[in-house]
Design an enzyme around this catalytic site. Structure first.
Site, PDB file in Angstrom:
ATOM      1  N   TYR A 157       9.057  57.902  60.071  1.00  0.00           N
ATOM      2  CA  TYR A 157       9.638  58.918  59.631  1.00  0.00           C
ATOM      3  C   TYR A 157       8.923  59.639  58.645  1.00  0.00           C
ATOM      4  O   TYR A 157       8.209  59.185  57.864  1.00  0.00           O
ATOM      5  CB  TYR A 157      10.894  58.720  58.980  1.00  0.00           C
ATOM      6  CG  TYR A 157      11.809  59.791  58.618  1.00  0.00           C
ATOM      7  CD1 TYR A 157      12.356  60.637  59.412  1.00  0.00           C
ATOM      8  CD2 TYR A 157      11.998  60.054  57.011  1.00  0.00           C
ATOM      9  CE1 TYR A 157      13.044  61.901  59.004  1.00  0.00           C
ATOM     10  CE2 TYR A 157      12.616  61.077  56.773  1.00  0.00           C
ATOM     11  CZ  TYR A 157      13.207  62.172  57.568  1.00  0.00           C
ATOM     12  OH  TYR A 157      13.846  63.092  57.043  1.00  0.00           O
ATOM     13  N   ASP A 254       1.049  58.603  55.219  1.00  0.00           N
ATOM     14  CA  ASP A 254       2.234  59.044  54.676  1.00  0.00           C
ATOM     15  C   ASP A 254       2.738  58.178  53.832  1.00  0.00           C
ATOM     16  O   ASP A 254       3.275  56.933  54.188  1.00  0.00           O
ATOM     17  CB  ASP A 254       3.489  59.450  55.749  1.00  0.00           C
ATOM     18  CG  ASP A 254       4.611  59.944  55.257  1.00  0.00           C
ATOM     19  OD1 ASP A 254       4.742  59.775  53.878  1.00  0.00           O
ATOM     20  OD2 ASP A 254       5.633  60.091  56.110  1.00  0.00           O
ATOM     21  N   LYS A 282       8.885  61.156  46.571  1.00  0.00           N
ATOM     22  CA  LYS A 282       9.672  60.278  46.027  1.00  0.00           C
ATOM     23  C   LYS A 282       9.086  59.865  44.456  1.00  0.00           C
ATOM     24  O   LYS A 282       9.329  60.550  43.795  1.00  0.00           O
ATOM     25  CB  LYS A 282       9.806  58.898  46.904  1.00  0.00           C
ATOM     26  CG  LYS A 282      10.381  59.366  48.190  1.00  0.00           C
ATOM     27  CD  LYS A 282      11.167  58.544  49.117  1.00  0.00           C
ATOM     28  CE  LYS A 282      12.065  59.031  50.041  1.00  0.00           C
ATOM     29  NZ  LYS A 282      11.507  58.960  51.252  1.00  0.00           N
TER      30      LYS A 282
HETATM   31  C1  LIG Z   1      11.428  60.314  52.541  1.00  0.00           C
HETATM   32  C2  LIG Z   1      10.302  60.400  53.328  1.00  0.00           C
HETATM   33  C3  LIG Z   1       9.638  61.530  53.845  1.00  0.00           C
HETATM   34  C4  LIG Z   1      10.403  62.965  53.825  1.00  0.00           C
HETATM   35  O1  LIG Z   1      10.520  63.278  52.416  1.00  0.00           O
HETATM   36  P1  LIG Z   1      11.665  64.203  51.846  1.00  0.00           P
HETATM   37  O2  LIG Z   1      11.219  64.580  50.315  1.00  0.00           O
HETATM   38  O3  LIG Z   1      12.890  63.591  52.054  1.00  0.00           O
HETATM   39  O4  LIG Z   1      11.419  65.339  52.514  1.00  0.00           O
HETATM   40  C5  LIG Z   1       8.832  61.476  54.419  1.00  0.00           C
HETATM   41  N1  LIG Z   1       7.941  60.373  54.810  1.00  0.00           N
HETATM   42  C6  LIG Z   1       8.543  59.119  54.438  1.00  0.00           C
HETATM   43  C7  LIG Z   1       7.739  57.889  55.076  1.00  0.00           C
HETATM   44  C8  LIG Z   1       9.815  59.145  53.693  1.00  0.00           C
HETATM   45  O5  LIG Z   1      10.196  58.086  53.678  1.00  0.00           O
END
Ligand SMILES: *Cc1c(COP(=O)(O)O)cnc(C)c1O
Length: 443
Positions: A157, A254, A282
């Site tokens: 994701y 990511d 995060k």
């Molecule tokens: C949470 C998340 C995102 C998206 O971040 P948001 O601040 O919710 O837009 C992207 N990549 C990973 C791996 C995530 O866990």
């Protein structure tokens, strides 16, 4: 879409009257009463958790019920809720003005401490969400390489931008379709999706003459956290690094979850692999909306105003969010024992879980990296999306409700990571362990 269970099938903690009233009110104005789909807890709780406040590892609902929190704002809160050092500094910063639309010194503090921990981020750009970070990283990669196609992996994701909503994890997994409505085929035609942890398929792709010179980037969650915790094998990530290097594609990590979660150096430090670009979010926002992308200088310098790749943000590098993120990272950096301590806390729970699954002959496994883990029921291991899809969701639902009734808030999906923070106390961990044990023993 997921089926909404009847009220008598879901948990009904007696004292949730205010939650019900306020949630009904929320539903009058907000879609499903929430601002992000996973918060609706549609097949677990009715009404969902309606939060009043939170401190340390405890979250309190509007009825005064308290829960030990293992969602930790989806991993963002590595120091727990309302940590005094973050709170005090944020209040002081807030008194100095909350947004300028111009650059300010706190952005230097934030960027220097982050870069000091993750040296591959030679140049950075701050944004407000992980979604923006990955979306921009792809645009930069396309701008730099002059190529259109990107590769992503099933179950990874990367936020909700159009081109990345293909076979994605997190809340998207709960949709019956592999992807989202409202995304034109013309957009996703540039997204190639391959199975996670499968080196052969990536080698095949990159050796296919049809794809030569067309792939701008490979984006990967080095430790997948949105189908539950599923680490990539070292060999898989090494293959990605070799194949991208060989063909002039960029490798994007990511690290929105893993950055400052699995160590100061993130997953790239953990595996000792240097990506071309990295996305952060995060933890680096300290509980506020801050995220970033960064990487090789020559690549990042494609961004406006130096280069032709456009990106901007009214609230990017927001001083209050930067202060919160800076304090969060500073506390991690100043205590060299912090990651070992976090892992020890996670071990208390994970080791008990593992032992009990074995002893009670319950099929399942615990997949842990440092302070994050997932308990999967019904499978012996999960290495990719296909294996994740066969987990026992009903057993998880029962566990979630059972724990919730007894004051423990687990992440509300079988496909999410459980997080401990520096704020979780020994007593809270022991209490959680005992409850988990009791649930598993009663079968
Ligand atoms: C949470 C998340 C995102 C998206 O971040 P948001 O601040 O919710 O837009 C992207 N990549 C990973 C791996 C995530 O866990």
């Amino acid at each position: 879409m997921t089926i909404n269970l009847q009220r008598d099938e879901v948990t009904t903690k007696t004292n949730r009257i205010n939650s019900e009233i306020i949630y009904d009110r929320l539903c009058n104005t907000l879609v499903a009463g929430v601002n992000s789909p996973v918060r609706a807890n549609r097949n677990l709780l009715d009404p969902p958790l309606v939060v009043h406040s939170a401190h340390g590892a405890m979250i309190r609902d509007v009825d005064g019920n308290e829960y030990i929190d293992y969602c930790s704002s989806w991993g963002a809160l590595i120091h727990g809720h309302a940590h005094p050092q973050i709170t005090e500094n944020v209040i002081e910063r807030l008194r100095m003005g909350s947004s300028f639309g111009a650059t300010s010194e706190i952005e230097a503090y934030w960027a220097e401490i982050v870069q000091g921990c993750m040296p591959s981020l030679e140049a950075m750009r701050c944004v407000s969400s992980g979604t923006e970070a990955t979306m921009t990283a792809l645009r930069v990669a396309r701008g730099f390489t002059g190529r259109d196609f990107i590769v992503k992996f099933e179950g990874n994701y990367h936020g909700h931008s159009d081109g990345l909503l293909v076979k994605a994890g997190s809340g998207v997994l709960q949709l019956k379709e592999a992807s989202s409505a409202g995304v034109p085929n013309g957009v996703v035609q540039y997204t190639i999706t391959l199975p996670f942890n499968d080196s052969e398929s990536i080698e095949r792709l990159f050796s296919d003459p049809m794809w030569a010179g067309k792939i701008a980037a490979v984006i990967v969650e080095p430790i997948a956290a949105n189908i539950g915790v599923v680490p990539a094998s070292l060999e898989f990530l090494q293959t990605l690094r070799q194949q991208t290097e060989k063909t002039g594609a960029l490798l994007i990590f990511d690290e929105v979850v893993t950055g400052f979660r699995v160590g100061l150096g993130g997953a790239q430090g953990y595996y000792n692999i240097r990506p071309d670009l990295t996305c952060l979010g995060k933890i680096v926002g300290g509980g506020f909306p801050a995220a970033a992308l960064g990487g090789r200088k020559e690549v990042m310098n494609c961004l406006a105003p130096l280069g032709g790749v456009y990106q901007a943000g009214t609230l990017s590098g927001n001083p209050v969010a930067m202060e919160a993120g800076y304090q969060a990272v500073k506390m991690l950096k100043e205590n060299p024992m912090i990651y070992a301590e976090l892992e020890t806390k996670a071990n208390w729970i994970c080791h008990t879980l593992q032992r009990t699954l074995h002893k009670e002959r319950i099929q399942g496994c615990v997949q842990q990296v440092g302070s994050m883990w997932t308990l999967f029921f019904g499978v012996d291991r999960v290495t990719n999306l296909r294996e994740a899809e066969s987990v026992d969701k009903e057993m998880f639902r029962r566990l979630f409700c059972w724990m919730f009734e007894r004051g423990v808030y687990l992440p509300p999906s079988p496909y999410e990571a459980w997080f401990v923070s520096t704020a979780h106390t020994r007593e809270q961990l022991e209490q959680t362990t005992e409850l988990l044990l009791e649930f598993l023993q009663q079968g």
